[in-house]
Scaffold this active site. Structure first.
Site, short mmCIF file in Angstrom:
data_model
loop_
_atom_site.label_atom_id
_atom_site.label_comp_id
_atom_site.label_asym_id
_atom_site.label_seq_id
_atom_site.Cartn_x
_atom_site.Cartn_y
_atom_site.Cartn_z
N ALA A 183 0.85 -1.19 0.00
CA ALA A 183 0.00 0.00 0.00
C ALA A 183 0.90 1.25 0.00
CB ALA A 183 -0.90 -0.01 1.23
N GLN B 234 1.56 3.67 1.98
CA GLN B 234 2.41 3.88 3.16
C GLN B 234 3.00 2.56 3.67
OE1 GLN B 234 3.73 6.39 4.78
NE2 GLN B 234 2.79 8.05 3.60
N SER B 235 3.35 1.68 2.76
CA SER B 235 3.88 0.35 3.15
C SER B 235 5.19 0.45 3.93
CB SER B 235 4.11 -0.47 1.88
OG SER B 235 4.82 -1.66 2.19
N ASN B 236 5.21 -0.17 5.09
CA ASN B 236 6.46 -0.29 5.85
C ASN B 236 7.33 -1.39 5.25
OD1 ASN B 236 5.65 1.53 8.08
ND2 ASN B 236 4.10 -0.05 8.41
#
Ligand SMILES: *Cc1c(COP(=O)(O)O)cnc(C)c1O
Length: 336
Positions: free
Chosen positions: A73, A75-77
């Site tokens: 997504a 804001q993928s970590n």
């Protein structure tokens, strides 16, 4: 169980601390809460994907990959940690982002993990609409690269396959060792569950060692039945990879999906409350997508009396605070 059979790189700072949360425990009036600081794995602001990447990127190296592909997504970590881990190996990462939550504005689209992805030198191939077939997009891109003579290694979303989940089998060993060193009896483990690798690895590792410690995953997206099924399927694959006898007991996989709210990546009022509580009582930063929701769930279950006052409950902090900077407006809304 013999994890050293699998190729593994050293990408993070391990063991991560296992510490008490005295102020939060006092505030809630029991049980006694502890935290496993997997937000502090050290790789470009850390997080749970670092453990998975130690096994995944080792496999990439073993296969002589010359480029890494992954997706997540906006804001993928996971994407951020993958780019950082690959950078340490001198490998570039091509990645796809999905606009899974759509109308959060400028900072969500550009700050937080998105800013770090760029700083770390990843190359974004495309930013696809919500619901896009991300594995297909990656496979098509991998095909193109192969046609150019490149050797891509494709990491699934969240790094959640049997190889990645070995990272959380290792985490199970690590925390059991810490609990015996600290003479700490752990009665429950609680953490956020999304792409399932964290819970599948923990459950498999804790079952393989006959620890008897129950794990509860707080879902950030899927409904309980679906999430339990997916965690169990992956846990079984991990089990087979470890060449263990029998199978992972189905009842060892427990998920609660009551704290998802409106959906993935959309904080609830309780998420924001949990973020503030941990920040102000313990000086710990949770994240708005995963650990904040999981902590909101844990706090609510405590308030409902789901845990004994004498129990020791371990919360696994899976990271994600870099994403806070994409969520500034949510805190302003709350203050209004
Ligand atoms: C990916 C992620 C999770 C979920 O872990 P899974 O292995 O995908 O279930 C939890 N917390 C944070 C901060 C994450 O980035």
């Amino acid at each position: 169980m013999h994890l050293a059979r699998f190729p593994r790189l050293s990408l993070g700072h391990f063991p991560t601390p296992l510490e008490p949360l005295p102020a939060l425990s006092a505030y809630l009036g029991g049980p006694t809460l502890y935290i496993k600081r997997d937000d502090a794995t050290g790789l470009a602001t850390g997080g749970n994907k670092t453990r998975k990447l130690e096994f995944l990127l080792a496999e990439a190296v073993a296969q002589h990959a010359d480029i890494i592909l992954t997706q997540g997504a906006t804001q993928s970590n996971h994407v951020r940690q993958t780019i950082a881990g690959a950078a340490r190996l001198g490998l570039q990462t091509h990645y796809f982002l999905e606009r899974r939550v759509d109308d959060f504005g400028e900072e969500y689209q550009r700050s937080g993990n998105v800013l770090l992805d760029d700083l770390l030198g990843g190359e974004r191939v495309d930013h696809l609409p919500a619901g896009a077939d991300m594995p297909l997009a990656m496979e098509a891109h991998a095909e193109q690269l192969r046609a150019q003579g490149r050797r891509p290694y494709v990491i699934p979303g969240g790094g959640s396959n049997a190889t990645g989940a070995l990272g959380y089998v290792a985490a199970a060993e690590e925390l059991l060792y810490q609990s015996s060193q600290q003479r700490l009896r752990i009665d429950h483990i609680v953490h956020a569950t999304g792409s399932t690798g964290t819970q599948a690895g923990l459950v498999a590792g804790l079952a393989a060692t006959h620890s008897g410690i129950p794990v509860l995953g707080i879902s950030v997206r899927a409904p309980r039945e679906k999430q339990e099924e997916n965690v169990w399927l992956l846990a079984q694959r991990v089990w087979q990879k470890l060449a263990l006898k029998g199978e992972v007991p189905r009842e060892a996989v427990r998920v609660n999906s009551d704290y998802v709210g409106q959906g993935y990546g959309i904080p609830t009022a309780a998420t924001l409350e949990a973020l503030q509580l941990l920040a102000r009582l313990e000086g710990i930063l949770l994240d708005p997508v995963y650990s904040g929701k999981a902590m909101a769930g844990l706090i609510d279950l405590i308030r409902k009396g789901e845990f004994g006052k004498q129990d020791n409950v371990l919360f696994v902090h899976t990271g994600g605070a870099a994403g806070l900077f994409g969520y500034r407006q949510w805190f302003e809304r709350q203050a209004e």
